[in-house]
Scaffold this motif. Structure first.
Motif, PDB file in Angstrom:
ATOM      1  N   SER A  70       0.811  -1.217   0.000  1.00 36.64           N
ATOM      2  CA  SER A  70       0.000   0.000   0.000  1.00 36.64           C
ATOM      3  C   SER A  70       0.844   1.267   0.000  1.00 36.64           C
ATOM      4  O   SER A  70       0.503   2.246  -0.674  1.00 36.64           O
ATOM      5  CB  SER A  70      -0.926   0.018   1.220  1.00 36.64           C
ATOM      6  OG  SER A  70      -1.755  -1.114   1.226  1.00 36.64           O
ATOM      7  N   THR A  74       2.053   0.641  -4.539  1.00 37.64           N
ATOM      8  CA  THR A  74       0.880   1.292  -5.124  1.00 37.64           C
ATOM      9  C   THR A  74       1.130   2.743  -5.533  1.00 37.64           C
ATOM     10  O   THR A  74       0.882   3.111  -6.683  1.00 37.64           O
ATOM     11  CB  THR A  74      -0.322   1.199  -4.166  1.00 37.64           C
ATOM     12  OG1 THR A  74      -0.607  -0.173  -3.897  1.00 37.64           O
ATOM     13  CG2 THR A  74      -1.550   1.874  -4.759  1.00 37.64           C
ATOM     14  N   PHE A  97      -5.246  -1.772  -8.573  1.00 40.38           N
ATOM     15  CA  PHE A  97      -4.503  -1.777  -7.309  1.00 40.38           C
ATOM     16  C   PHE A  97      -5.425  -1.868  -6.100  1.00 40.38           C
ATOM     17  O   PHE A  97      -5.078  -2.509  -5.099  1.00 40.38           O
ATOM     18  CB  PHE A  97      -3.627  -0.522  -7.218  1.00 40.38           C
ATOM     19  CG  PHE A  97      -2.279  -0.692  -7.841  1.00 40.38           C
ATOM     20  CD1 PHE A  97      -1.209  -1.186  -7.107  1.00 40.38           C
ATOM     21  CD2 PHE A  97      -2.077  -0.394  -9.163  1.00 40.38           C
ATOM     22  CE1 PHE A  97       0.030  -1.351  -7.675  1.00 40.38           C
ATOM     23  CE2 PHE A  97      -0.828  -0.556  -9.764  1.00 40.38           C
ATOM     24  CZ  PHE A  97       0.221  -1.047  -9.013  1.00 40.38           C
ATOM     25  N   GLY A 101      -5.121  -4.926  -3.686  1.00 40.11           N
ATOM     26  CA  GLY A 101      -4.777  -4.618  -2.293  1.00 40.11           C
ATOM     27  C   GLY A 101      -5.771  -5.217  -1.315  1.00 40.11           C
ATOM     28  O   GLY A 101      -5.399  -5.677  -0.232  1.00 40.11           O
ATOM     29  N   SER A 116      -5.837   6.163  -3.077  1.00 37.56           N
ATOM     30  CA  SER A 116      -5.438   5.968  -4.473  1.00 37.56           C
ATOM     31  C   SER A 116      -6.258   6.849  -5.408  1.00 37.56           C
ATOM     32  O   SER A 116      -5.725   7.406  -6.381  1.00 37.56           O
ATOM     33  CB  SER A 116      -5.585   4.504  -4.871  1.00 37.56           C
ATOM     34  OG  SER A 116      -6.925   4.062  -4.741  1.00 37.56           O
TER      35      SER A 116
END
Length: 435
Positions: A70, A74, A97, A101, A116
């Motif tokens: 993370s 990412t 992602f 994740g 994100s």
């Protein structure tokens, strides 16, 4: 100090591995866009697909926790996606992602989705409005985007009372991600410059080839036209005998025919071919071409011998006229190189799913310097040749997804070796090769 050394040792390896994955994605992307003719949107999808494949490898081979994925993998990979500049690719990468994740690394959905999405939205807006191109500004942009992502993610994780790493490990991970984030624009500029240099190189080669052809054609056509014009002027002389008139007319026509031949061969080299490729039996095609050339070879006191060395039928997928023109040009060149007679041998065989054709003559041969110039515009060893014939041959072999090689020594003849992919079909039975 020992605690800090342990933290660095435990997190340094994942950091290096993440960078290797991102570097591998960039290199793979570079290699593929150089091989594939893709539009800008297609290149965006390609990078996302590469990222998806690397996440799968990362998840199955690396023994790392969800926070490494993370806080390290990412944001850095999403940042590279932003630099590639595409709304669709950014959204797809974000979804990819978030899903990975959550389902592969067990991250909390709220933290992953919020951080994100904020990174993608903020980064896309800033990079499109500011249009930064210098490395310094792009590095600052990277630091700002990654800092925002990590601040939002850590804040949400603490608000949800999710377990985080110890403070020293978390601090080292955040610091390492921030310090290495400026390397993303460096890698982006590297990929962008390599793609630009590749395009410029291709354009330069095309312009050079066009320039060479234009100069060569103008020179080659000017000579016969000048000759024809001179003889036409001589035909206007008073009291010219009928014998001289016919001779001048013949020479003028020969000059015009020679210019027409040059133009025809150039068009054969450059014009697109709309003939449909189909399964061809190389053995039958070569035997028929040999029949066409028999009268010409007998006149030149040359024997033609064919050897089909494999029990398996040598089928290829090609356009018939292209293949016939290719073989005809090569065999005709071989015959014309044997001015005092000789032997032309043609071998065919199937080796490792490839049809190999060897055409060997006993002519004058070529030096190593001449071999290097084969296929160049208007290079020829024949007095009356134009050199465009072999350019056509090499273009046709390339169109058939094949390879062509020449081996030769002065006064020892020349060998032309052509490799073409065998036609694959369930109707063709694979038999053992005849060595």
């Amino acid at each position: 100090m020992k605690g800090l050394a342990y933290v660095i040792e435990s997190l340094w390896s994942p950091l290096i591995h993440v960078w290797l994955y991102i570097f591998a994605a960039c290199v793979t992307y570079l290699v593929l866009i150089s091989k594939l003719k893709l539009q800008h949107r297609q290149r965006q999808f390609l990078y996302v697909a590469i990222g998806f494949a690397l996440i799968g490898i990362y998840a199955t081979t690396e023994d790392v926790g969800p926070l490494i994925f993370s806080l390290l993998f990412t944001p850095l990979f999403l940042l590279m996606t932003i630099f590639i500049k595409g709304y669709i690719s950014s959204v797809l990468a974000n979804i990819m992602f978030v899903v990975c994740g959550i389902y592969l690394f067990g991250n909390e959905p709220i933290g992953m989705i919020t951080s994100s999405t904020m990174l993608i939205v903020l980064g896309t807006i800033l990079i499109r409005k500011l249009r930064w191109e210098s490395f310094g500004r792009m590095a600052l942009f990277s630091l700002l985007s990654v800092s925002t992502y990590m601040a939002v993610f850590i804040a949400i994780e603490q608000w949800l009372q999710k377990p985080l790493l110890p403070f020293n490990q978390l601090g080292f991970l955040v610091t390492a991600t921030l310090l290495t984030s400026p390397l993303i624009p460096f890698m982006y500029l590297f990929v962008k410059n390599q793609a630009r240099l590749r395009r410029e190189l291709i354009l330069s080669e095309r312009n050079q080839s066009v320039g060479q052809l234009a100069a060569s054609i103008s020179h080659e056509i000017r000579n016969p036209l000048t000759t024809a014009r001179g003889f036409l002027q001589l035909m206007n002389v008073d009291k010219l005998s009928k014998e001289n008139f016919e001779r001048y007319r013949k020479y003028a026509l020969e000059g015009l025919d020679h210019a027409n031949k040059i133009i025809t061969e150039y068009l054969n080299f450059s014009k697109p071919n709309i003939e449909i490729a189909k399964r061809l039996d190389v053995k039958q095609e070569i035997d028929s071409i040999v029949q066409w050339l028999q009268p010409y070879s007998v006149q030149m006191n040359i024997s033609i011998v064919t050897h089909h060395m494999s029990e398996m039928e040598p089928f290829i997928n090609a356009q018939p006229k292209q293949f016939q023109q290719c073989m005809l040009n090569i065999m005709k060149n071989a015959i014309e190189s044997m001015t005092n007679g000789g032997l032309l041998t043609v071998h065919t065989q199937v080796i490792h799913n490839q049809v190999q054709i060897l055409i060997r003559d006993t002519g004058v041969g070529m030096s190593s310097e001449q071999l290097k110039r084969i296929g160049m515009p208007y290079f020829t060893t024949k007095e009356s040749g134009t050199g465009l014939g072999l350019m056509v041959v090499m273009s046709l072999v390339k169109a058939m997804d094949g390879k062509i090689l020449f081996r030769s020594k002065p006064n020892q003849g020349t060998i032309c070796e052509i490799h073409l992919n065998q036609f694959q079909s369930s109707e063709i039975k694979k038999e053992p090769l005849n060595a």
